[in-house]
Design a protein around this motif. Structure first.
Motif, PDB file in Angstrom:
ATOM      1  N   HIS A 195      50.187  61.090 -63.623  1.00  0.00           N
ATOM      2  CA  HIS A 195      50.093  59.665 -63.276  1.00  0.00           C
ATOM      3  C   HIS A 195      49.439  58.869 -64.396  1.00  0.00           C
ATOM      4  O   HIS A 195      49.827  57.732 -64.683  1.00  0.00           O
ATOM      5  N   THR A 196      48.476  59.462 -65.072  1.00  0.00           N
ATOM      6  CA  THR A 196      47.782  58.779 -66.160  1.00  0.00           C
ATOM      7  C   THR A 196      48.740  58.376 -67.273  1.00  0.00           C
ATOM      8  O   THR A 196      48.600  57.307 -67.874  1.00  0.00           O
ATOM      9  N   PHE A 197      49.736  59.224 -67.527  1.00  0.00           N
ATOM     10  CA  PHE A 197      50.609  59.004 -68.680  1.00  0.00           C
ATOM     11  C   PHE A 197      51.984  58.434 -68.336  1.00  0.00           C
ATOM     12  O   PHE A 197      52.695  57.980 -69.237  1.00  0.00           O
ATOM     13  N   LEU A 198      52.376  58.447 -67.073  1.00  0.00           N
ATOM     14  CA  LEU A 198      53.699  57.938 -66.731  1.00  0.00           C
ATOM     15  C   LEU A 198      53.783  56.421 -66.946  1.00  0.00           C
ATOM     16  O   LEU A 198      52.834  55.692 -66.630  1.00  0.00           O
ATOM     17  N   PRO A 199      54.926  55.939 -67.430  1.00  0.00           N
ATOM     18  CA  PRO A 199      55.089  54.495 -67.681  1.00  0.00           C
ATOM     19  C   PRO A 199      55.503  53.740 -66.417  1.00  0.00           C
ATOM     20  O   PRO A 199      56.579  53.133 -66.353  1.00  0.00           O
TER      21      PRO A 199
END
Length: 249
Positions: free
Chosen positions: A211-215
């Motif tokens: 979730h931290t890295f998803l756009p």
């Protein structure tokens, strides 16, 4: 079971677990989903079926733990720690993979998670927070109470899982995983209200990383200040369940 079989089995099984589990959360949460607002009972059964699919798939390769708390509970009981690191690594990787797959299934809905204000469409819309699709969020943020909830709920999972091994006929009939799946549904319905029942460190940590890295547009915070609770609580619960089981059975 070889290290390779365990690693691959736990990746595949945990990926299926999170694909279905995060998938049902996305289905109920996201705007423009046909299952939007279907409710907590749907989520609880969705996670139960997620365990059913993932554990049955992984069982021939790794035994289908899919959960560091279960793996550690078994290790505490048996004293065999040799493959614990393989299980934990496979579970974490699988959880991350499953989160990505769930995102891809609901890609259009995630992309529609936009804030519209002052547009020609008229009514302003607030974006839907997305962390709860991937990881747990407490209803009341009280770290001590939240930690206790996760410890107790995880004992409620791991202790019965260990005891099921003593129930004559379950293993031979192949219904152990089915019973565990129903147990997870029960935990969700009975004990899931305060924290969202992580009861599985990999299930919470892997998707939170993703979730931290998803756009995702307007995705909101990944809430790393709380992230230790659904990791530490289930690990403590797994250890305590293993100790109780070893002493009592």
């Amino acid at each position: 079971m070889s290290n390779g079989d365990v690693f691959v089995g736990e990746i595949i099984g945990t990926a299926i677990l999170i694909l279905f589990g995060a998938g049902v959360c996305a289905a109920v949460t996201l705007r423009y989903s046909k299952a939007r607002a279907a409710g907590w009972v749907v989520i609880a059964f969705g996670w139960g079926f997620a365990v059913l699919a993932g554990a049955y798939t992984a069982a021939p390769l790794s035994g289908g733990h899919l959960n560091p708390a279960v793996t550690i509970g078994i290790a505490v009981d048996t004293g065999d720690w040799d493959q614990v690191w393989v299980y934990l690594l496979g579970q974490t990787v699988g959880a991350m993979l499953g989160a990505v797959l769930a995102y891809l299934v609901y890609f259009a809905q995630f992309q529609a998670n936009v804030r519209r204000t002052g547009t020609t469409e008229g009514t302003a819309e607030e974006p839907t927070p997305t962390l709860g699709i991937f990881s747990t969020i407490p209803e009341i943020r009280n770290p001590v109470a939240n930690l206790i909830t996760e410890i107790i709920a995880t004992i409620g999972l791991v202790l019965p899982v260990l005891a099921f091994g003593l129930t004559e006929g379950l293993g031979a009939s192949g219904t152990t995983v089915l019973i565990v799946s129903l147990l997870v549904v029960g935990i969700g319905l009975s004990l899931g209200g305060p924290t969202g029942y992580a009861i599985n460190p990999a299930r919470d940590l892997g998707p939170r990383i993703v979730h931290t890295f998803l756009p995702i547009p307007n995705k909101g915070t990944s809430d790393w200040g709380y992230a230790w609770v659904p990791v530490v609580g289930p690990l403590i619960g797994g250890v305590l369940a293993g100790l109780v089981y070893n002493a009592a059975f």
